[in-house]
Every structure is written in C-alpha cells, then in structure tokens.
Design a protein around this motif. Structure first.
Motif, PDB file in Angstrom:
ATOM      1  N   SER A  59       0.831  -1.211   0.000  1.00 33.26           N
ATOM      2  CA  SER A  59       0.000   0.000   0.000  1.00 33.26           C
ATOM      3  C   SER A  59       0.859   1.253   0.000  1.00 33.26           C
ATOM      4  O   SER A  59       0.548   2.230  -0.696  1.00 33.26           O
ATOM      5  CB  SER A  59      -0.932   0.000   1.215  1.00 33.26           C
TER       6      SER A  59
ATOM      7  N   GLU B 229      -5.457 -12.819   0.566  1.00 35.36           N
ATOM      8  CA  GLU B 229      -6.528 -11.829   0.503  1.00 35.36           C
ATOM      9  C   GLU B 229      -5.986 -10.462   0.103  1.00 35.36           C
ATOM     10  O   GLU B 229      -6.602  -9.731  -0.682  1.00 35.36           O
ATOM     11  CB  GLU B 229      -7.228 -11.764   1.853  1.00 35.36           C
ATOM     12  N   THR B 230      -4.819 -10.102   0.651  1.00 36.12           N
ATOM     13  CA  THR B 230      -4.220  -8.797   0.331  1.00 36.12           C
ATOM     14  C   THR B 230      -3.842  -8.717  -1.144  1.00 36.12           C
ATOM     15  O   THR B 230      -4.090  -7.702  -1.805  1.00 36.12           O
ATOM     16  CB  THR B 230      -2.977  -8.568   1.209  1.00 36.12           C
ATOM     17  N   TRP B 231      -3.246  -9.782  -1.670  1.00 36.33           N
ATOM     18  CA  TRP B 231      -2.875  -9.755  -3.084  1.00 36.33           C
ATOM     19  C   TRP B 231      -4.110  -9.713  -3.984  1.00 36.33           C
ATOM     20  O   TRP B 231      -4.093  -9.068  -5.044  1.00 36.33           O
ATOM     21  CB  TRP B 231      -2.016 -10.972  -3.424  1.00 36.33           C
TER      22      TRP B 231
ATOM     23  N   GLY C 262      -5.535  -7.729   5.563  1.00 31.74           N
ATOM     24  CA  GLY C 262      -6.034  -9.105   5.502  1.00 31.74           C
ATOM     25  C   GLY C 262      -4.879 -10.074   5.438  1.00 31.74           C
ATOM     26  O   GLY C 262      -3.710  -9.702   5.599  1.00 31.74           O
TER      27      GLY C 262
ATOM     28  N   LYS D 168      -7.459  -6.264  -7.468  1.00 29.99           N
ATOM     29  CA  LYS D 168      -8.829  -5.764  -7.610  1.00 29.99           C
ATOM     30  C   LYS D 168      -8.855  -4.245  -7.731  1.00 29.99           C
ATOM     31  O   LYS D 168      -9.677  -3.673  -8.461  1.00 29.99           O
ATOM     32  CB  LYS D 168      -9.659  -6.218  -6.411  1.00 29.99           C
ATOM     33  N   HIS D 169      -7.928  -3.541  -7.011  1.00 28.87           N
ATOM     34  CA  HIS D 169      -7.895  -2.082  -7.017  1.00 28.87           C
ATOM     35  C   HIS D 169      -6.650  -1.568  -7.735  1.00 28.87           C
ATOM     36  O   HIS D 169      -6.127  -0.501  -7.394  1.00 28.87           O
ATOM     37  CB  HIS D 169      -7.910  -1.546  -5.580  1.00 28.87           C
TER      38      HIS D 169
ATOM     39  N   ASN E  73      -6.844  -8.151  -3.222  1.00 35.30           N
ATOM     40  CA  ASN E  73      -7.291  -6.758  -3.168  1.00 35.30           C
ATOM     41  C   ASN E  73      -6.402  -5.846  -4.014  1.00 35.30           C
ATOM     42  O   ASN E  73      -6.881  -4.864  -4.592  1.00 35.30           O
ATOM     43  CB  ASN E  73      -7.311  -6.269  -1.724  1.00 35.30           C
TER      44      ASN E  73
ATOM     45  N   ILE F  61      -5.186  -0.304   0.760  1.00 37.17           N
ATOM     46  CA  ILE F  61      -5.522  -1.723   0.639  1.00 37.17           C
ATOM     47  C   ILE F  61      -6.026  -2.196   1.991  1.00 37.17           C
ATOM     48  O   ILE F  61      -5.345  -2.028   3.007  1.00 37.17           O
ATOM     49  CB  ILE F  61      -4.303  -2.559   0.211  1.00 37.17           C
ATOM     50  N   PRO F  62      -7.214  -2.786   2.050  1.00 32.76           N
ATOM     51  CA  PRO F  62      -7.718  -3.312   3.330  1.00 32.76           C
ATOM     52  C   PRO F  62      -6.774  -4.375   3.885  1.00 32.76           C
ATOM     53  O   PRO F  62      -6.220  -5.186   3.147  1.00 32.76           O
ATOM     54  CB  PRO F  62      -9.083  -3.909   2.964  1.00 32.76           C
TER      55      PRO F  62
END
Length: 718
Positions: free
Chosen positions: A209, A223-225, A219, A230-231, A227, A216-217
């Motif tokens: 981030s 899950e982080t990768w 997690g 995704k963004h 996200n 980035i939320p």
C-alpha cells in the motif's frame, strides 16, 4: 584371505566375550563423571568466594575483559568507522521498521539507543549489531494488533509494545540464568528458513500500500494480493515511480558492491539507503508532491531523547505472554545464528547462555527507554564485519548517530515519502527472500526436511508468523518422532575376499550371508518408541533368512545382532528384547550380541537379561560358525572348531578339515577334550576359542597350548 586375528583367520587369536573382558579388566564408571560432580559441588561451596565472584562478574560482563585490554591506536578507528556507518544506515531502517511495527516513526529510532549499548557491555559476539529488525517488527504487528488496534488506540498500542519488550527481556534473562541456551536447538533449520522466507513475503505484502500509493484493506497474504489486483487502477503513479526508482537504485547498488570494481571503490561502506532517502525527501519537498500528486509523507517526528518511564499496559500481561514467548524464541534463534556465523569467521567462541542473558537485558532496559523489541540484523552485522570492528564499542558510536538525529534533524524528516521507506524495506528483504532455494537443496539431501520447510512456509502465508512457527515446530517434532520410532536397520554380510569386513547386503551385492547365520544391525538406541519395531523387523529378517537356508540345505542356528548403535535401552525395549530372545530360542536359534556399548551392557546386566555378548562382530561370527545347531530343546551342543575358519567353508570343505574336534561332556561342563585331527595343518594356536555351554552360559574356557611341543597332545579345557 583374512586379516590376522579377524574372522577370516580365527586361529590367530582367541575369541573374546564381554564377560571375559569384565573379569580380566575391572570396568568402572567413567572418571570424568565423578570429577564433574565434584567440581559442581565445590563450586556451590565456594559460591561466595571472591575468586568465583570475580569470575562470575567477568562472565556476565564480558566488557570488563575487552575494556581492560583496549588499544586506542589499533581499535578505536575501525570501531568508530563501523559504528558511524551502521548508525547512518539505522536512520532510514529504524524509521521504516518502526512504521512496519505500527509504531510512530521515532520509536524505531528509540530502539537503536539503549539496547545496543547494553548488549555491547554483556554480549559475547564482537560484530553483532542490535536494533530494529524487519521480521521482529512484523511479529509485533501480527501478535499485538489483535489485542489492541493501533488505528483505534495508538497510545495504548505503544504502551503494550513497550510492555512486551520488558516481558521479552525478563523471559530471555531468566532463560539465560537457567542456562537454557540449547532451547534454540528445537528450531530446526528448515523451520527457521521456511519461517523467515514466509515472513519476508508477508512484510513485502504489508508494504504494498505504501509502495503503490493506494489504500488496501488489511487481511491475510492471499486476501491482500487479491485486493491489490482488484484495485490496481487506484495506484498512485507518482508514489509508484518514487518507490520503483528508489528500489532500482538500491538493487543496482547491492549488485555493484559485490563486483571487483565495487570492492576496490569500497562501495559496501557507502550508506546508499541514506542517500536515496535524502534525495527522495528533497524532491518531494521542492516539487510539493504531497499536495500536488497525493504522495504520502512521514510528517512531524518528535525530537529529543525520551525520558525513561515504566509502560502502563501491565493489565495486558496475560494477553502478551504468547507474543513474548514467540518473539523471544524467534529473535534469539536468528541472533544466535548470526553470532555463530561471524564468530566462526573470526575464530572465537560465543556463549549461547550469555547471549540469552545479553539480549534479555538489552530488551529489558530498552523497554524502559521507549525501545520496542530489538534483535540482531544480518545486513548491519555484515557492515560491521566489513568495516573491521575490533570490539563491541561500535554499538556506542551507532547510538551517538541516532542521538544526533533525534536531537537536531527530526524536523528535516517531515517530507520523507512513504514509497521510499517501502523501497528500503524491500531491499532489506533480499537475504531472506534468497532462501527460496533452500527447499531445492533440501529435496536432494533429505526430503522430510524439505517437507518441513514447505509446511512452515505455507503455514506462515496462510495464517501468520506466530501460528506458522507453532505448526512448523510441531511438524518437525512429529517428523522427529517418526524417525526415532522407525530407524533404519540392515541385514549384513561379508565379502568372500575380505572375510573380516561386514557390510549391508542391500548396498553391496558382492557381500554374502554367513552360512547358518543372520547378521542384523539396528541403527538406533532401543526405547519404548521403537522396541516393538526392532522385534518385528528382526523376526521378519529371521523368517526371510530361514527360507533362504532351507533352499540351500542349511540350518539357521544363530542370529548375531550388531549393537554398535544401541547406546541405551529402557524397560519397554528390554521386554521386547527378552521376548525376541525367547521366540528365537524356541526355534533352536541363539541370539548373540556384539559391539555392545558400556551403558547398554550395564542396563542388560542390571536387568538380568542373559545374552551371549562378544566384543567384535568378527568374534561373534567366528563363535557362531564354529558350533553346531541345536538338534532339539535341551540337547548337548557340540562346537566344531576349524583352523581354516571361514576359508574352509567358502571353499566348500568340511568344517572340521585341518582343524580340531572338541567334545564337551554335558555331565561335566568344566572339562572337555580336544583332539588334533590333522597335525600337518593344525596348530595349537588354531585351537583357541571360547566354548559356552547351554547349561551355564557364563562359563567360558580358553584353550592355550604351545604349537612347538603339544600339537598332537590332548589338551584339557578347564
């Protein structure tokens, strides 16, 4: 064909049993045991003496030794160079690692003050540099954040981390006083390697981030990768450019300093991370990238040296016990590995127990001076080594640099961009990420170790570092228990041309079974976990060997167990051994032991398990070959001795040809008569042998005669 005195030529010497050795030469407990006990008792008696107190003081404070012998002319310059160089490196690293631990930036610098000074007084490794470390910072975040969320209560989180540092200090200091330095041995190398490699990937993921300039939320790893992808359109191009350029410069520098030109230019002593940080700060400030492009900057950093105080999160001690234990073990293991590496390079010893004490005291006192947990850094220790530091005094010089920065330069850190700090962290992870090659080498050497590495690595990524450590240690213990309970074993034989050499039949195709015998080796101490496996494997080998003997018209009459690896035996294993002997005896097969270790023989003697024991496997095989198999239970055994020994059997001749037939009168076991069959080939020295009667296994008689005068005479065995 045979070595003189070996199984290939038994006529050259007498066969020796363990019982005879014990009778001829008095066997007692090793003398060093009593001497060590005596020294320990004497030490306890003199615990208050001035000599012992002075020795203890030098042991607990190694600085008393090197300070007294310090040479200003030879040592001050390299110590100062190493300390100042590392101190400059600590500025960007301390700030970055402090933020990685979810602490305010200045606390990363506070960790560089008291802890290294205390270690320089108490540590035994000259080159070791103590301070903030990326993996420890990640461990702090992953274990303390679930207890107190720093986004909601920053002050409470800081107090909890400082309390954690004091708890780590108390734990390590206590372990050092109790001499528990060997505890690190329970962390296998594959566990440490898999843990640090997985932790490096978690650190890299947590800094995405900042590096990409996007939100980035939080997690788990996967899950982080998810996200991130995704963004991906939300990436701040300017922030990414600053981070990418910074990382490229640091990577090129890292490669260049290892080249011949780089070594001549001494690039390894250049604080490139500091240069990159200064350049990024100046560009961000004068281009006003914070306001124009939304580049996140460090902001205000409080200056000055913090006053010592006691943290106020003692109500959280119960919640912090597990994090304190995990960080203590991991930090000590990594620090000890680094210390041993450089102690080996510089040819001196480090004390594992004193290192426990030193690291514990450093964190204990450091916690009261606002320092979060500090351990060694491999990269900074390498710099100290390359600068040629002579004593731990270099830690004092590095602390002086941090004092100077905290006192005068914190206001200039305001425009330091986060992408640059993320790039510095990424660069520091290279040595950890390089361990991805370890499973490849482990697969070729030991596949179970490779499996341990993979399990630990995936557990760290799937859960977190603390859980991954627990799973890795647990899995390695399971592998250890499996290995201990299922040790290797071998059926061994001898070579026709080298009859005194015995090797595993599965490995050497030219080796063959001894006629009428089974030679078995069990490669472990006997205990409750493998005693039954020993019995089953031995009986299985006996069954296979029996079938082979039936095919060639032989009778299996002896099983020789090479006990060279059986260092001990517990009650469960003794029961299995006695049961095995009973089962073999019921089939007319004698169990013979050889190469028994002293401790193993002591246990057998105390347990009253009666076994025929020979000193060497050559003696045991010669004894087994020179006797007839039992015709039935309680039958009289008639040993047949051959001067040709193994050679006569290998050539297909009768075992008695050129030898002596010895007849034992079962009614009078203390006497026997031996008659030479062929004076031309038999000598009195060839008659030397041990005879053991079934009625009294401990009774053994030796045949001695003069070959020049008594070749044809009957000789009485007494």
């Amino acid at each position: 064909a045979g070595r003189p005195g070996g199984a290939g030529d038994p006529g050259q010497r007498n066969l020796v049993t363990e019982q005879e050795v014990a009778m001829l030469y008095y066997e007692s407990a090793p003398a060093h045991r009593r001497s060590l006990t005596w020294k320990r008792r004497e030490g306890n008696k003199k615990c208050c003496s001035g000599t012992l107190s002075r020795g203890t003081m030098h042991k607990r404070l190694p600085c008393l030794t090197w300070v007294a012998a310090y040479n200003l002319r030879e040592n001050l310059a390299p110590d100062a160079l190493a300390g100042l160089t590392v101190g400059i490196m600590l500025i960007p690293q301390g700030i970055s690692y402090g933020l990685l631990a979810d602490m305010p930036a200045q606390y990363g610098l506070y960790a560089c003050l008291a802890a290294p000074l205390i270690y320089s007084l108490t540590g035994t490794c000259t080159q070791l540099q103590i301070g903030p470390f990326a993996l420890i910072s990640l461990l702090i975040t992953s274990t303390v954040r679930p207890i107190i969320d720093p986004d909601e209560d920053q002050a409470g989180y800081v107090e909890a981390v400082l309390t954690l540092s004091i708890m780590i200090g108390v734990l390590l200091t206590g372990m050092g006083m109790l001499r528990l330095g060997s505890l690190v041995n329970f962390l296998a190398k594959p566990v440490i390697s898999g843990l640090t490699t997985g932790g490096a990937l978690l650190i890299l993921t947590s800094q995405l981030s900042s590096f990409l300039g996007m939100t980035i939320p939080r997690g788990q790893f996967f899950e982080t990768w998810a996200n991130v992808f995704k963004h991906i359109k939300e990436v701040n191009v300017t922030s990414f450019a600053i981070g990418l350029v910074s990382l490229t410069i640091l990577t090129v520098y890292r490669q260049a300093k290892t080249t011949e030109l780089g070594k001549r230019m001494r690039l390894s002593k250049q604080p490139m991370a500091l240069y990159v940080m200064i350049a990024a700060t100046l560009i961000t400030k004068f281009a006003n990238l914070n306001e124009n492009d939304g580049v996140r900057i460090l902001g205000h950093v409080p200056g000055g040296i913090p006053a010592p105080h006691a943290p106020g999160a003692w109500n959280r001690v119960g919640d912090l016990i597990v994090p304190a234990f995990v960080i203590s073990i991991v930090g000590y293991a990594l620090s000890m590995a680094t210390a041993k590496t450089f102690a080996t390079k510089c040819n001196y010893e480090v004390s594992s127990n004193q290192e426990l004490f030193a690291l514990g005291l450093a964190n204990l006192i450091g916690g009261f001076f606002n320092g979060y947990p500090a351990f060694s850094s491999l990269s900074r220790t390498c710099i100290v080594y390359e600068c040629g530091a002579k004593t731990p005094l270099h830690n004092a010089f590095s602390a002086l640099i941090i004092v100077f920065v905290l006192t005068l330069l914190t206001e200039y850190l305001y425009h330091l961009p986060y992408p640059c700090l993320a790039a510095i962290i990424f660069d520091s992870l290279k040595s950890l990420l390089d361990q991805w090659r370890d499973p490849v080498s482990l697969w070729s050497t030991h596949k179970l170790d490779c499996l341990t590495w993979v399990v630990t690595f995936l557990s760290v990524l799937a859960f977190d570092v603390a859980v991954g450590l627990g799973i890795g240690v647990g899995f390695s213990i399971v592998i250890l228990l499996y290995t201990v309970s299922n040790p290797s074993y071998a059926v061994i034989g001898r070579f026709p041309k080298i009859p005194w050499l015995f090797k595993d039949l599965n490995r050497y195709t030219e080796a063959h079974h001894v006629p009428g015998c089974l030679l078995f080796r069990f490669d472990s101490a006997l205990h409750f976990a493998n005693g039954e496996n020993f019995r089953k494997n031995l009986l299985k080998a006996v069954a296979d060997r029996y079938d082979e003997c039936v095919e060639v018209g032989e009778v299996l009459h002896s099983v020789v167990v090479d006990a060279s690896s059986m260092t001990s035996c517990d009650a469960s294993a003794l029961a299995a051994l006695a049961k095995t002997q009973k089962e073999l005896s019921s089939q007319g097969i004698e169990l013979i032991m050889c190469n028994c270790r002293g401790n193993f023989r002591d246990i057998l003697k105390r347990s009253k398990v009666s076994l025929q024991e020979y000193v060497t496997i050559q003696d045991a095989v010669a004894y087994a070959e020179n006797k007839l198999p039992m015709e039935g239970e309680g039958s009289t055994r008639r040993p047949r001795i051959s001067s040709g020994g193994d050679r006569s059997r290998q050539d297909g001749d009768d075992a008695t040809t050129g030898g002596v037939e010895v007849t034992v009168d079962s009614s009078t076991p203390s006497s026997a008569t031996a008659t030479a069959l062929d004076p031309a080939t038999a000598s009195a020295s060839a008659l030397a042998s041990n005879l053991t009667w079934e009625s009294d296994p401990s009774l053994a008689s030796r045949l001695r005669c003069d070959s020049s005068t008594q070749t044809d005479e009957e000789v009485n065995l007494v």
